[in-house]
Design a protein around this motif. Structure first.
Motif, mmCIF file in Angstrom:
data_model
loop_
_atom_site.group_PDB
_atom_site.id
_atom_site.type_symbol
_atom_site.label_atom_id
_atom_site.label_comp_id
_atom_site.label_asym_id
_atom_site.label_seq_id
_atom_site.Cartn_x
_atom_site.Cartn_y
_atom_site.Cartn_z
ATOM 1 N N ILE A 55 22.338 32.007 74.327
ATOM 2 C CA ILE A 55 22.184 30.646 74.494
ATOM 3 C C ILE A 55 22.276 30.872 75.840
ATOM 4 O O ILE A 55 22.407 31.596 77.192
ATOM 5 N N ARG A 56 21.279 30.038 77.001
ATOM 6 C CA ARG A 56 20.977 29.705 77.879
ATOM 7 C C ARG A 56 21.229 28.655 78.669
ATOM 8 O O ARG A 56 21.332 27.531 78.098
ATOM 9 N N GLY A 57 22.415 28.433 79.461
ATOM 10 C CA GLY A 57 22.994 27.422 80.485
ATOM 11 C C GLY A 57 22.616 27.469 81.063
ATOM 12 O O GLY A 57 22.571 28.631 82.664
ATOM 13 N N ILE A 58 22.266 25.954 82.001
ATOM 14 C CA ILE A 58 21.474 25.697 83.494
ATOM 15 C C ILE A 58 22.574 25.435 83.934
ATOM 16 O O ILE A 58 23.036 24.259 83.677
ATOM 17 N N VAL A 59 22.966 26.621 85.670
ATOM 18 C CA VAL A 59 23.979 26.210 86.109
ATOM 19 C C VAL A 59 22.605 24.936 87.721
ATOM 20 O O VAL A 59 22.019 25.782 88.218
ATOM 21 N N HIS A 60 23.037 24.005 88.064
ATOM 22 C CA HIS A 60 22.078 23.266 88.987
ATOM 23 C C HIS A 60 23.420 23.079 90.116
ATOM 24 O O HIS A 60 24.361 22.586 90.198
ATOM 25 N N LEU A 68 21.847 30.651 82.851
ATOM 26 C CA LEU A 68 23.063 32.399 82.406
ATOM 27 C C LEU A 68 22.365 31.947 81.079
ATOM 28 O O LEU A 68 21.658 31.907 79.759
ATOM 29 N N VAL A 69 22.476 33.983 80.652
ATOM 30 C CA VAL A 69 22.025 34.525 78.876
ATOM 31 C C VAL A 69 23.542 34.271 78.553
ATOM 32 O O VAL A 69 23.445 35.937 79.082
ATOM 33 N N ASP A 70 24.153 34.267 78.059
ATOM 34 C CA ASP A 70 25.065 34.746 77.005
ATOM 35 C C ASP A 70 24.357 35.270 76.153
ATOM 36 O O ASP A 70 24.130 34.463 75.515
ATOM 37 N N PRO A 200 14.063 21.233 85.504
ATOM 38 C CA PRO A 200 13.913 19.979 86.050
ATOM 39 C C PRO A 200 15.227 19.732 86.240
ATOM 40 O O PRO A 200 16.612 20.234 85.627
ATOM 41 N N ASP A 201 16.128 19.032 87.038
ATOM 42 C CA ASP A 201 17.428 18.894 87.438
ATOM 43 C C ASP A 201 17.983 18.033 86.472
ATOM 44 O O ASP A 201 17.479 17.326 85.835
ATOM 45 N N GLY A 202 18.832 18.020 86.154
ATOM 46 C CA GLY A 202 20.039 17.293 84.574
ATOM 47 C C GLY A 202 19.847 17.982 83.247
ATOM 48 O O GLY A 202 20.569 17.749 82.436
ATOM 49 N N GLU A 203 18.507 19.348 83.190
ATOM 50 C CA GLU A 203 18.988 20.192 82.172
ATOM 51 C C GLU A 203 19.030 21.073 82.013
ATOM 52 O O GLU A 203 19.323 22.154 83.277
ATOM 53 N N LEU A 204 20.222 20.630 81.156
ATOM 54 C CA LEU A 204 21.126 21.344 80.544
ATOM 55 C C LEU A 204 20.790 22.749 80.261
ATOM 56 O O LEU A 204 21.685 24.187 79.907
ATOM 57 N N THR A 205 20.175 23.130 78.618
ATOM 58 C CA THR A 205 19.485 24.379 78.043
ATOM 59 C C THR A 205 18.548 24.021 77.587
ATOM 60 O O THR A 205 18.403 22.689 77.736
ATOM 61 N N ASP A 206 17.634 25.423 77.030
ATOM 62 C CA ASP A 206 16.615 24.893 76.416
ATOM 63 C C ASP A 206 16.694 25.480 75.222
ATOM 64 O O ASP A 206 16.377 26.010 74.027
ATOM 65 N N GLU A 207 17.872 25.213 74.542
ATOM 66 C CA GLU A 207 18.120 25.837 72.610
ATOM 67 C C GLU A 207 17.465 24.537 72.454
ATOM 68 O O GLU A 207 17.882 23.278 72.426
ATOM 69 N N PRO A 208 16.839 25.396 71.301
ATOM 70 C CA PRO A 208 16.396 23.691 70.589
ATOM 71 C C PRO A 208 17.497 23.497 69.627
ATOM 72 O O PRO A 208 18.909 24.283 69.883
#
Length: 321
Positions: A55-60, A68-70, A200-208
């Motif tokens: 799971i990819r979580g994006i920390v801005h 982050l790749v959990d 982009p700013d505000g995007e929290l994950t790229d999970e479908p």
């Protein structure tokens, strides 16, 4: 990994990159991921091996962006599914800029931690930050003792710190209480390359969305079940479409999903007496999905048996592993 976003006006000195959180099952990786991101992007459960995908979580933050790749918990596999999850972690480790090794404060360092440390030692001196998680569960003297034990583990397996080896840092953290979460973000960011933001700013994950919806249903199904059942539960979303003919100001999303288990006895547990348990699963999952997607949801759940799917290559493929 490929840069997905490259604004030309990136601030000078900005850092961005990928960090993999690893650890044995139930070490607090997903909870820490969610705390760092500030929103729920990874499902959590007290059951080991809850995470089955990276799971990819994006920390801005102002001066950096952590992707982050959990990962699933590294463990000695007993099924083909377990082996494939381990392979997924190993592949991920080869593609990131740094690693956060999660070790719980409330459990002594064991063979599982040593096994993971030995795998991290093969990463060609990629920076590894040890994160002592769940510090809210123990007293300060126990935290201090665990920090010393973790440091010693790094010196033993990765090489002595005075020779430029060992863990790059050792940071205690409580994701539940939010204690030192920002310190973790800063310490990890220091190990990233200079780079413009990757997302982009505000995007929290790229999970479908389909994957996240399936995971939220599985999370609800794991609540309160016996220890042997969680590993046997898989969820596949068959359809997710807006309901036709709805008013523009009251949209409704129709979701049809199958919950797979390995035996008829497990199917009975998921359904519950008179369908009560399946109804509760649907209610909890629907609330989480509506919060995620920001729209009303009609959720149709069916429970099916896929015998021994964790050991069957064809069935694993159909279920997305």
């Amino acid at each position: 990994m490929t840069t997905l976003f490259d604004p030309s006006n990136a601030p000078e000195g900005f850092r961005a990159g990928f960090v993999s959180l690893v650890g044995r099952p139930n070490a607090g990786k997903s909870t820490l991921t969610n705390a760092l991101v500030g929103e729920k992007v990874a499902i959590t459960s007290s059951k080991p091996q809850t995470t089955r995908h990276t799971i990819r979580g994006i920390v801005h933050r102002e001066g950096f962006q952590l992707v982050l790749v959990d990962t699933p918990g590294l463990h000695r596999p007993r099924t083909l599914l377990g082996q494939r999850l381990n392979d997924l972690v190993t592949q991920t480790l080869g593609e990131v800029d740094a690693v956060g090794f999660c070790i719980p404060a409330d459990e002594k360092i064991g063979p599982g931690d040593r096994y993971i440390a030995s795998q991290l030692a093969l990463l060609n001196r990629k920076p590894v930050v040890a994160l002592v998680t769940k510090t809210d569960k123990v007293k300060p003297d126990a935290i201090a003792a665990q920090l010393l034990a973790v440091t010693a583990l790094g010196d033993e397996v990765l090489g002595p710190e005075n020779q430029g080896a060992g863990f790059a840092a050792v940071v205690p953290v409580s994701a539940v209480q939010g204690h030192q979460v920002e310190d973790v973000a800063k310490v990890l960011a220091e190990r990233l390359p200079l780079s413009p933001p990757l997302y982009p700013d505000g995007e929290l994950t790229d999970e479908p969305e389909l994957t996240m919806v399936a995971e939220l249903i599985r999370e609800a199904a794991l609540e309160g079940v016996r220890d042997e059942l969680p590993h046997s539960v898989a969820v596949v979303v068959d359809e997710m479409n807006p309901r036709e003919g709805r008013p523009a100001d009251r949209p409704l999303l129709d979701i049809h999903a199958n919950v797979f288990v390995e035996r008829d006895s497990q199917k009975a547990i998921i359904i519950g007496k008179g369908g009560s348990r399946l109804k509760a699963i649907g209610s909890q999952a629907r609330g989480s999905i509506e919060k995620l997607l920001g729209t009303a949801v009609y959720l149709d759940l069916r429970v099916k048996v896929a015998k021994e799917w964790q050991r069957d290559p064809k069935q694993l493929g159909r279920l997305g592993f």
